[in-house]
Design a protein around this motif. Structure first.
Motif, short mmCIF file in Angstrom:
data_model
loop_
_atom_site.label_atom_id
_atom_site.label_comp_id
_atom_site.label_asym_id
_atom_site.label_seq_id
_atom_site.Cartn_x
_atom_site.Cartn_y
_atom_site.Cartn_z
N ASP A 122 1.75 -2.95 -14.58
CA ASP A 122 0.26 -3.20 -14.60
C ASP A 122 -0.14 -1.71 -13.83
OD1 ASP A 122 -2.11 -4.21 -13.62
OD2 ASP A 122 -1.39 -6.46 -13.96
N GLU A 123 -1.58 -1.80 -14.45
CA GLU A 123 -2.35 -0.73 -14.47
C GLU A 123 -2.53 -0.39 -12.83
OE1 GLU A 123 -6.97 0.66 -15.82
OE2 GLU A 123 -5.47 -0.04 -17.36
N LYS A 124 -2.95 -1.45 -12.58
CA LYS A 124 -3.59 -1.13 -11.14
C LYS A 124 -1.78 -1.10 -9.77
CE LYS A 124 -1.76 -6.48 -9.72
NZ LYS A 124 -2.41 -7.35 -8.60
N TYR A 125 -0.55 -1.30 -10.16
CA TYR A 125 0.55 -0.27 -9.89
C TYR A 125 0.66 1.26 -10.15
CZ TYR A 125 1.72 -5.32 -9.07
OH TYR A 125 1.66 -6.34 -8.45
N GLY A 126 -0.65 2.01 -11.13
CA GLY A 126 -0.02 3.53 -11.31
C GLY A 126 0.95 3.23 -12.19
N THR A 127 1.50 4.92 -12.49
CA THR A 127 2.98 5.41 -12.76
C THR A 127 4.11 4.57 -12.45
OG1 THR A 127 2.75 7.22 -12.21
CG2 THR A 127 1.64 7.44 -14.12
N TYR A 128 4.96 5.37 -13.65
CA TYR A 128 6.08 4.99 -12.97
C TYR A 128 6.71 5.77 -11.41
CZ TYR A 128 8.89 1.80 -16.10
OH TYR A 128 8.87 0.39 -16.58
N LEU A 129 6.15 7.57 -11.96
CA LEU A 129 6.07 8.43 -10.54
C LEU A 129 5.62 7.97 -9.48
CD1 LEU A 129 7.30 11.09 -9.84
CD2 LEU A 129 5.14 11.87 -10.64
N ARG A 130 4.79 7.28 -9.51
CA ARG A 130 3.91 6.95 -8.42
C ARG A 130 4.52 5.80 -7.62
NH1 ARG A 130 -1.51 3.52 -6.84
NH2 ARG A 130 -1.91 4.00 -5.16
N ASN A 131 5.74 5.06 -8.66
CA ASN A 131 6.27 3.71 -8.05
C ASN A 131 7.25 4.46 -6.90
OD1 ASN A 131 5.17 0.83 -7.52
ND2 ASN A 131 3.95 2.28 -9.89
N ILE A 132 7.87 5.41 -7.55
CA ILE A 132 9.34 6.31 -7.42
C ILE A 132 8.74 6.69 -5.62
CG2 ILE A 132 11.54 7.45 -7.91
CD1 ILE A 132 10.39 5.92 -10.56
N ASP A 133 7.93 7.83 -6.07
CA ASP A 133 7.31 8.24 -5.01
C ASP A 133 7.17 7.92 -3.68
OD1 ASP A 133 7.94 10.99 -5.56
OD2 ASP A 133 5.63 10.76 -6.08
N GLY A 134 6.34 6.07 -4.18
CA GLY A 134 5.96 5.60 -3.15
C GLY A 134 7.64 4.69 -2.45
N MET A 135 8.71 4.55 -3.02
CA MET A 135 9.82 3.82 -2.76
C MET A 135 10.03 5.06 -1.59
SD MET A 135 11.58 1.65 -2.43
CE MET A 135 11.34 0.50 -3.86
N ILE A 136 9.90 6.16 -2.39
CA ILE A 136 10.74 6.81 -1.46
C ILE A 136 10.09 6.99 0.09
CG2 ILE A 136 11.17 9.34 -1.03
CD1 ILE A 136 12.23 9.82 -4.22
N GLU A 137 8.95 6.91 0.09
CA GLU A 137 8.37 7.13 1.19
C GLU A 137 8.29 6.21 2.30
OE1 GLU A 137 5.04 8.14 -0.41
OE2 GLU A 137 5.06 9.97 -1.31
N HIS A 138 8.48 4.61 1.38
CA HIS A 138 8.32 3.59 2.36
C HIS A 138 9.70 3.92 2.69
CE1 HIS A 138 8.29 -0.71 1.46
NE2 HIS A 138 8.12 -1.03 2.72
#
Length: 159
Positions: A122-138
């Protein structure tokens, strides 16, 4: 090396085998934690078992998306760990995390680099890159919590 391969390497570092950022990783930190320590409560902090479940909950949810499924995970359920009442249950929780972490990294390695700029679910979640980077940071955030809880448990034991 492709950007997806680099991301997979960073992901494996925090979970399975890296020492570069934090000089430790989840597997290293959890290797010598028994069920009693994993479920020990310190004040209002989450337990080590709860944080282990929490991270795996999100990893498994993203794996489902990577395999073509819907995003079915919800923050409100990310701490719904069933009681851990035996060493075997604790070992199973860790094993699931290792298995899911490797699967996540392998699926990520198979993605074309172009996928990283695509929208994630969904657009509100941004891109795949943003979510994968977010997972690593999390993961690093929760790794830090586990490391500190282990130190508090050690202090409590030696007091």
């Amino acid at each position: 090396m492709s950007s997806t391969s680099q991301l997979a390497k960073r992901f494996r570092e925090v979970l399975l085998d890296g020492l570069w950022i934090a000089n430790t990783n989840f597997k290293d930190q959890l290797s010598n934690v028994n069920m009693e320590q994993a479920t020990a409560k310190i004040g209002s902090l989450n337990t080590i078992a709860m944080l282990t479940f929490h991270i795996d909950y999100y990893i498994a949810g993203l794996i489902h998306v990577f395999e073509g499924g819907d995003l079915e995970i919800r923050d409100q359920y990310s701490f719904d760990l069933p009681p851990v009442e035996s060493e075997e249950q604790w070992e199973n929780l860790k094993s699931k995390l290792w298995k899911d972490a490797e699967k996540f990294a392998a699926l990520l390695e198979q993605m074309p680099d172009s996928k990283m700029s695509e929208g994630f679910v969904d657009e509100k979640y941004g891109t795949y890159l943003r979510n994968i980077d977010g997972m690593i940071e999390h993961c690093y955030y929760n790794l830090g919590q586990i490391t500190l809880i282990k130190k508090l448990l050690q202090q409590k034991k030696s007091a």
